[in-house]
Design a protein around this motif. Structure first.
Motif, PDB file in Angstrom:
ATOM      1  N   ALA A 176       0.843  -1.193   0.000  1.00 51.25           N
ATOM      2  CA  ALA A 176       0.000   0.000   0.000  1.00 51.25           C
ATOM      3  C   ALA A 176       0.878   1.241   0.000  1.00 51.25           C
ATOM      4  O   ALA A 176       0.588   2.234  -0.669  1.00 51.25           O
ATOM      5  CB  ALA A 176      -0.921  -0.001   1.219  1.00 51.25           C
ATOM      6  N   LEU A 177       1.990   1.182   0.734  1.00 49.02           N
ATOM      7  CA  LEU A 177       3.023   2.220   0.748  1.00 49.02           C
ATOM      8  C   LEU A 177       4.335   1.558   1.118  1.00 49.02           C
ATOM      9  O   LEU A 177       4.554   1.177   2.264  1.00 49.02           O
ATOM     10  CB  LEU A 177       2.676   3.327   1.747  1.00 49.02           C
ATOM     11  N   MET A 178       5.182   1.365   0.125  1.00 47.56           N
ATOM     12  CA  MET A 178       6.448   0.664   0.332  1.00 47.56           C
ATOM     13  C   MET A 178       7.449   1.124  -0.724  1.00 47.56           C
ATOM     14  O   MET A 178       7.083   1.361  -1.864  1.00 47.56           O
ATOM     15  CB  MET A 178       6.232  -0.850   0.240  1.00 47.56           C
ATOM     16  N   ALA A 179       8.704   1.259  -0.330  1.00 47.59           N
ATOM     17  CA  ALA A 179       9.755   1.629  -1.270  1.00 47.59           C
ATOM     18  C   ALA A 179      10.830   0.553  -1.283  1.00 47.59           C
ATOM     19  O   ALA A 179      11.130  -0.060  -0.249  1.00 47.59           O
ATOM     20  CB  ALA A 179      10.368   2.977  -0.890  1.00 47.59           C
ATOM     21  N   ALA A 180      11.397   0.317  -2.456  1.00 43.52           N
ATOM     22  CA  ALA A 180      12.417  -0.722  -2.593  1.00 43.52           C
ATOM     23  C   ALA A 180      13.396  -0.341  -3.695  1.00 43.52           C
ATOM     24  O   ALA A 180      13.048   0.426  -4.611  1.00 43.52           O
ATOM     25  CB  ALA A 180      11.765  -2.068  -2.915  1.00 43.52           C
ATOM     26  N   PRO A 181      14.622  -0.873  -3.644  1.00 40.27           N
ATOM     27  CA  PRO A 181      15.583  -0.624  -4.720  1.00 40.27           C
ATOM     28  C   PRO A 181      15.141  -1.345  -5.994  1.00 40.27           C
ATOM     29  O   PRO A 181      14.906  -2.556  -5.985  1.00 40.27           O
ATOM     30  CB  PRO A 181      16.897  -1.189  -4.170  1.00 40.27           C
ATOM     31  N   ARG A 182      15.011  -0.603  -7.068  1.00 38.30           N
ATOM     32  CA  ARG A 182      14.489  -1.182  -8.306  1.00 38.30           C
ATOM     33  C   ARG A 182      15.338  -2.353  -8.786  1.00 38.30           C
ATOM     34  O   ARG A 182      14.820  -3.380  -9.249  1.00 38.30           O
ATOM     35  CB  ARG A 182      14.421  -0.104  -9.393  1.00 38.30           C
ATOM     36  N   GLU A 183      16.649  -2.225  -8.691  1.00 34.69           N
ATOM     37  CA  GLU A 183      17.535  -3.290  -9.178  1.00 34.69           C
ATOM     38  C   GLU A 183      17.275  -4.610  -8.464  1.00 34.69           C
ATOM     39  O   GLU A 183      17.262  -5.674  -9.086  1.00 34.69           O
ATOM     40  CB  GLU A 183      18.994  -2.869  -8.992  1.00 34.69           C
TER      41      GLU A 183
END
Length: 300
Positions: free
Chosen positions: A192-199
């Motif tokens: 719902a609200l989360m950030a992560a390194p794309r790689e």
């Protein structure tokens, strides 16, 4: 950062969500990608008309939130991808807080405060006044009536209230297979609200789109497990809380979702018995390329 918003039939909430993104207090480079999952309402039209949207992807057939997020991730250009639901309204500081704390090995978790549907102009959900309450998130205050087998396989014999975030020292005690009541570390990963390194997301193959075919939920839990196995830390950001705007038919939607949840849980457990996902970048790109080729992509 790249903001990826999967959206299906979110005409009641997408406008306020995008308004909140346009009002974020950050000077950094931010792109917003909305993926319309074959909505049957005005979701795509709202996204197409809003100045906060940089890219709109219109999937021609309903493919599920996992596939929608993969399509957005494939087109994302930033090192950090923020996954945001199409019904999550953020306070102005949230993206700046995420940007300040992003790193190549961190999964950053925000929280949500469910707001019952209150119709405003043209049926668009009203955003509650004030600030959302961290304690309203089920990962902070969790209640069970007991008597039913739970996610981890346990059965609680009495009604229980727990505090997963506080009682596990901001989830630190949930590492290495440890559980707290019905919680383990992958389960706290909620997109719902989360950030992560794309790689990292791309390397583990992104979200498994099969989840969207067998039922509801668990694709974010599985991605969490994959990213943890890839060496990522899971870091809660207590200050990053948004209002989750319920739809007009919230109760009916929940009944439908929960009816399919056992199937997705069973599929998730089968995946855990398989090999750890890694080096899946090529497969991810090929699948996303095919999905995007069958979709309409509008860039500003």
């Amino acid at each position: 950062m790249s903001i990826v918003i999967p959206a299906r039939n979110t005409a009641h909430s997408l406008g306020p969500v995008l308004d909140a993104l346009a009002a974020q207090d950050t000077n950094g480079s931010v792109e917003t990608i909305v993926v319309d999952d074959a909505s049957e309402d005005a979701t795509a039209e709202i996204a197409a008309a809003h100045p906060a949207v940089d890219t709109l992807i219109r999937l021609r057939t309903q493919s599920g939130a996992a596939a929608a997020r993969n399509a957005g991730t494939a087109l994302a250009s930033a090192d950090t991808v923020v996954y945001l639901d199409g019904d999550m309204v953020l306070a102005p500081h949230v993206l700046a807080d995420i940007a300040t704390r992003s790193r190549p090995d961190a999964v950053l978790l925000g929280f949500r405060h469910n707001a019952p549907y209150q119709p405003g102009r043209d049926g668009v959900a009203k955003v509650p006044g004030g600030m959302p309450d961290l304690a309203a998130d089920h990962r902070v205050t969790w209640r069970s009536q007991g008597g039913k087998q739970m996610y981890t396989g346990i059965t609680l014999d009495r009604p229980t209230t727990g505090s997963p975030l506080n009682d596990t020292d901001d989830f630190q005690k949930l590492g290495h297979g440890t559980t707290y009541l019905d919680w383990d570390l992958p389960r706290v990963v909620v997109t719902a609200l989360m950030a992560a390194p794309r790689e990292k997301v791309v390397d583990v193959g992104g979200f498994d789109p099969v989840f969207g075919l067998v039922g509801w939920g668990m694709e974010d839990t599985h991605l969490g497990a994959a990213l943890i196995s890839a060496g990522c830390l899971v870091v809660p950001l207590r200050q990053c809380v948004g209002f989750h705007l319920d739809p007009p038919d919230a109760e009916a939607q929940w009944q439908t979702k929960l009816a399919g949840w056992p199937s997705t849980l069973a599929y998730y457990r089968r995946l855990l018995d398989g090999p750890v996902p890694h080096s899946r970048t090529t497969a991810f790109r090929d699948a996303a390329k095919q999905l995007l080729a069958e979709s309409e992509v509008i860039n500003r």
